[in-house]
Enzyme design. Structure first.
Site, PDB file in Angstrom:
ATOM      1  N   THR A 255      24.864  -1.262   3.405  1.00  0.00           N
ATOM      2  CA  THR A 255      24.881  -0.738   4.495  1.00  0.00           C
ATOM      3  C   THR A 255      23.924   0.485   4.448  1.00  0.00           C
ATOM      4  O   THR A 255      23.676   1.153   3.300  1.00  0.00           O
ATOM      5  CB  THR A 255      26.301   0.036   4.698  1.00  0.00           C
ATOM      6  OG1 THR A 255      27.382  -0.904   4.612  1.00  0.00           O
ATOM      7  CG2 THR A 255      26.571   1.050   5.848  1.00  0.00           C
TER       8      THR A 255
ATOM      9  N   ASP B 125      20.827   0.175  -1.305  1.00  0.00           N
ATOM     10  CA  ASP B 125      20.483  -1.185  -1.001  1.00  0.00           C
ATOM     11  C   ASP B 125      19.461  -1.205  -0.091  1.00  0.00           C
ATOM     12  O   ASP B 125      18.780  -2.065  -0.025  1.00  0.00           O
ATOM     13  CB  ASP B 125      21.438  -1.877  -0.941  1.00  0.00           C
ATOM     14  CG  ASP B 125      22.740  -1.616   0.221  1.00  0.00           C
ATOM     15  OD1 ASP B 125      22.477  -1.862   1.312  1.00  0.00           O
ATOM     16  OD2 ASP B 125      23.294  -0.555  -0.149  1.00  0.00           O
TER      17      ASP B 125
ATOM     18  N   GLU C 248       0.842  -1.189   0.149  1.00  0.00           N
ATOM     19  CA  GLU C 248      -0.057  -0.024   0.112  1.00  0.00           C
ATOM     20  C   GLU C 248       1.028   1.122   0.003  1.00  0.00           C
ATOM     21  O   GLU C 248       0.427   2.104  -0.513  1.00  0.00           O
ATOM     22  CB  GLU C 248      -1.081   0.022   1.033  1.00  0.00           C
ATOM     23  CG  GLU C 248      -1.963  -0.996   1.244  1.00  0.00           C
ATOM     24  CD  GLU C 248      -1.671  -2.497   1.588  1.00  0.00           C
ATOM     25  OE1 GLU C 248      -2.301  -3.303   1.862  1.00  0.00           O
ATOM     26  OE2 GLU C 248      -0.263  -2.588   1.968  1.00  0.00           O
TER      27      GLU C 248
ATOM     28  N   PHE D 267      12.478   5.567   3.392  1.00  0.00           N
ATOM     29  CA  PHE D 267      12.941   4.626   2.634  1.00  0.00           C
ATOM     30  C   PHE D 267      11.970   3.597   1.945  1.00  0.00           C
ATOM     31  O   PHE D 267      10.839   3.756   2.293  1.00  0.00           O
ATOM     32  CB  PHE D 267      13.528   3.513   3.692  1.00  0.00           C
ATOM     33  CG  PHE D 267      15.216   3.594   4.073  1.00  0.00           C
ATOM     34  CD1 PHE D 267      15.803   4.696   3.705  1.00  0.00           C
ATOM     35  CD2 PHE D 267      15.742   2.384   4.569  1.00  0.00           C
ATOM     36  CE1 PHE D 267      17.070   4.660   3.837  1.00  0.00           C
ATOM     37  CE2 PHE D 267      16.980   2.606   4.725  1.00  0.00           C
ATOM     38  CZ  PHE D 267      17.582   3.537   4.450  1.00  0.00           C
TER      39      PHE D 267
ATOM     40  N   TYR E  57      31.661   4.961   0.225  1.00  0.00           N
ATOM     41  CA  TYR E  57      31.814   6.556   0.402  1.00  0.00           C
ATOM     42  C   TYR E  57      33.084   6.772   1.207  1.00  0.00           C
ATOM     43  O   TYR E  57      33.531   5.746   1.965  1.00  0.00           O
ATOM     44  CB  TYR E  57      30.598   6.884   1.487  1.00  0.00           C
ATOM     45  CG  TYR E  57      29.521   6.717   0.861  1.00  0.00           C
ATOM     46  CD1 TYR E  57      28.867   7.673   0.161  1.00  0.00           C
ATOM     47  CD2 TYR E  57      28.375   5.894   1.163  1.00  0.00           C
ATOM     48  CE1 TYR E  57      27.698   7.779  -0.481  1.00  0.00           C
ATOM     49  CE2 TYR E  57      27.382   5.841   0.767  1.00  0.00           C
ATOM     50  CZ  TYR E  57      26.933   6.612  -0.277  1.00  0.00           C
ATOM     51  OH  TYR E  57      25.482   6.694  -0.846  1.00  0.00           O
TER      52      TYR E  57
ATOM     53  N   ASN F 131      26.337  -0.791  -1.202  1.00  0.00           N
ATOM     54  CA  ASN F 131      27.390  -0.991  -0.206  1.00  0.00           C
ATOM     55  C   ASN F 131      27.141  -1.612   0.889  1.00  0.00           C
ATOM     56  O   ASN F 131      27.915  -1.632   2.097  1.00  0.00           O
ATOM     57  CB  ASN F 131      27.921   0.469   0.292  1.00  0.00           C
ATOM     58  CG  ASN F 131      26.902   1.112   1.058  1.00  0.00           C
ATOM     59  OD1 ASN F 131      25.832   0.939   0.997  1.00  0.00           O
ATOM     60  ND2 ASN F 131      27.515   2.271   1.657  1.00  0.00           N
TER      61      ASN F 131
END
Length: 570
Positions: free
Chosen positions: A489, A460, A57, A435, A558, A487
């Site tokens: 992470t 990711d 949703e 996210f 990074y 990465n």
């Protein structure tokens, strides 16, 4: 008692009336996930409405948000009762903080069985949604549905635009309605309705005087300037008076990427990413800041433009100032942004300005993006964005193309560097920043601009939080090119760990590896891995030419430094 409230017959029901009124307001798509209310509504009751089934949703809410943002028209999303609605709520929160006119709809328990927190799957949906919507109501009588939809659209299209919510008991949804009543014509505003303060012209005249006296003014442009239809007028004013334009995250594209007066979008991470005093360069010499359609939710904080010497400020917005504690302008013009810009355009007593020099910042960005190094532990995100810009420029017609960014540290590289040659040519969630935003935002963008390329960059962490809707992209055969920078992470959280503690704590940020190419294949999407510029450019060009979904996984890393992030302090 049966949970099938009613088997619809030949008569028109509330479901017919609901879909008909949505269509009357120009809504042609409903995104969502259906539950047991399927016994009351099929979504094929009315011609001209398509139902887009999503895996989650949240995806439905964000896809509606982005489709509404780009088109400037209200859009709709659907959830079933109870947990369906709570899943949808983050998508609705996105549209309230990112300012999109969305009509959110959800099924509710039968009207005679609504005992919140006691009945199976029954929650007080109206109370849950009221704090994050502009209008929240539950249907009480079937014949009221047309009025409720009209009210929902009206509230959603009033500045600050945002979501409305209607709760629909499943028995009432299937109930017959009176079709003998002639309904009034649906009235959908051509653009959002804003507040116009009496006497705003006097404040505009004061602002005009400040602009005439200023040596180095800057225009800070937010998304409500786009919603007002002011973009052509802003461009004309900036060019006539030679005034630099800075934008918020989501107002990129007000001036094309290569325009000499486009001084870029601002993020509090920019000094740290560039290892360069970017904010000082952009705002230090300015003696007047005019904010056009600026919205605090777009995350350009007033403290960012206070660099350098003293400066006056003018606020122009279609709503009264909601945050005087953090932004108290010298002149506050509450009116339609386009009306204000056109008012200034009629002034012939304002001389052209000399834009302050930002060549050192532009040189730093150019050097940064051109980084030719091969890093053994993964590409750098600025290299990835540079490759995406290159292929977007090759693929898109002038003034077209959309780059979408999910949420994470990489997003701020997109804010700084991603190509945007049209309003909303770069899309991210500046206000809610949840996210998993990337996939549904890309779906909404591709549906809004079906003839234009859409590229998505996602980390990711955020990508896998909502990756099930890769199947939705595949099912709809949307030609979205997705780049997953991996990465293993949550990189932005690792940055904050280092900012606060000068070290990181792996259990809170590190994942075990996921092969995103295999995940894509399992969902029906072709995918490859790319480890360097050459491989990434080749993959992007392949994806852009396929005409179907394509995913590229790119290992990245990074180079963390805790220097240069002082602008993040609140």
């Amino acid at each position: 008692m049966s949970r099938i409230s009613k088997t619809p017959g030949a008569n028109d029901t509330t479901a017919h009336a609901l879909l008909r009124r949505l269509r009357d307001h120009g809504i042609a798509t409903v995104f969502g996930v259906v539950g047991r209310e399927a016994a009351s509504i099929l979504f094929d009751e009315v011609e001209g409405i398509d139902f887009v089934l999503t895996r989650h949703e949240f995806t439905a809410g964000v896809a509606a948000d982005v489709l509404a943002r780009i088109t400037g028209r209200p859009q709709a999303c659907w959830a079933t009762l109870g947990p369906g609605m709570t899943n949808l709520s983050t998508g609705v929160a996105t549209s309230v903080l990112d300012r999109s006119p969305v009509v959110a709809l959800a099924a509710q328990s039968e009207s005679y069985d609504i005992f919140p927190n006691d009945t199976h799957q029954c929650l007080d949906l109206v109370s849950l949604m009221r704090p994050i919507t502009k209008y929240s109501v539950e249907l009480q009588r079937p014949d009221d549905i047309t009025d409720l939809v009209d009210s929902a659209v009206s509230a959603a299209m009033t500045e600050p635009v945002g979501p409305s919510f209607i709760s629909l008991p499943v028995d009432l949804l299937a109930a017959d309605i009176d079709t003998s009543v002639t309904l009034p014509k649906a009235r959908t505003p051509d653009k959002p309705v804003g507040t116009v303060q009496d006497g705003w012209q006097a404040a505009a005249e004061e602002a005009s005087g400040l602009l005439a006296a200023a040596q180095h003014p800057v225009l800070v442009v937010g998304a409500s300037a786009i919603r007002s239809g002011a973009v052509p007028a802003v461009r004309a004013l900036a060019e006539r008076l030679r005034i630099p334009v800075v934008t918020t995250y989501i107002a990129k594209g007000v001036l094309p990427q290569g325009h000499e007066l486009n001084y870029g979008a601002v993020t509090g991470y920019m000094d740290g990413i560039l290892s360069f005093p970017a904010l000082e360069t952009l705002f230090g010499p300015a003696d007047l800041v005019i904010t056009l359609g600026y919205d605090y939710a777009e995350d350009l904080r007033p403290s960012m433009w206070t660099r350098g010497g003293p400066k006056r400020t003018v606020r122009v917005a279609p709503v009264p100032n909601p945050v005087p504690r953090v932004y108290r302008p010298d002149v506050d013009v509450v009116t339609d942004v386009r009306a204000f810009v056109e008012y200034l355009a009629d002034k012939d007593d304002i001389a052209a300005k000399t834009p302050h020099d930002i060549s050192a910042l532009r040189d730093r960005i150019a050097t940064f993006l051109a980084d030719p190094r091969d890093y053994p532990n993964g590409m750098r995100v600025h290299q990835v964005v540079d490759c995406m810009n290159t292929v977007m420029a090759e693929t898109a017609d002038p003034g077209e193309g959309t780059i979408v960014s999910d949420i994470g540290f990489f997003r701020h590289y997109g804010v700084l560097f991603a190509r945007a040659d049209q309003p909303f040519g770069f899309l991210t969630s500046a206000g809610c920043s949840s996210f998993g935003y990337g996939i549904p935002a890309a779906i909404g963008a591709q549906l809004a601009r079906p003839g234009q390329p859409t590229f998505l960059i996602a980390g990711d962490g955020g990508f896998h939080s909502n990756s099930a809707d890769l199947e939705t992209i595949a099912r709809l055969n949307l030609p979205i090119v997705t780049v997953v920078v991996n990465n293993d992470t949550n990189g932005l959280i690792e940055l904050y760990q280092n900012l606060g503690h000068q070290r990181s704590y792996d259990p809170a940020v590190k994942f075990t590896g996921v092969d995103f190419t295999q995940l894509a294949a399992a969902n029906g999407v072709e995918a490859v891995k790319a480890a360097n510029r050459e491989e990434l450019l080749a993959a992007l060009r392949k994806g852009a030419g396929l005409g179907r979904p394509f995913l590229i996984e790119v290992p990245v890393n990074y180079d963390f430094s805790t220097v240069g992030f002082g602008a993040l302090s609140i």
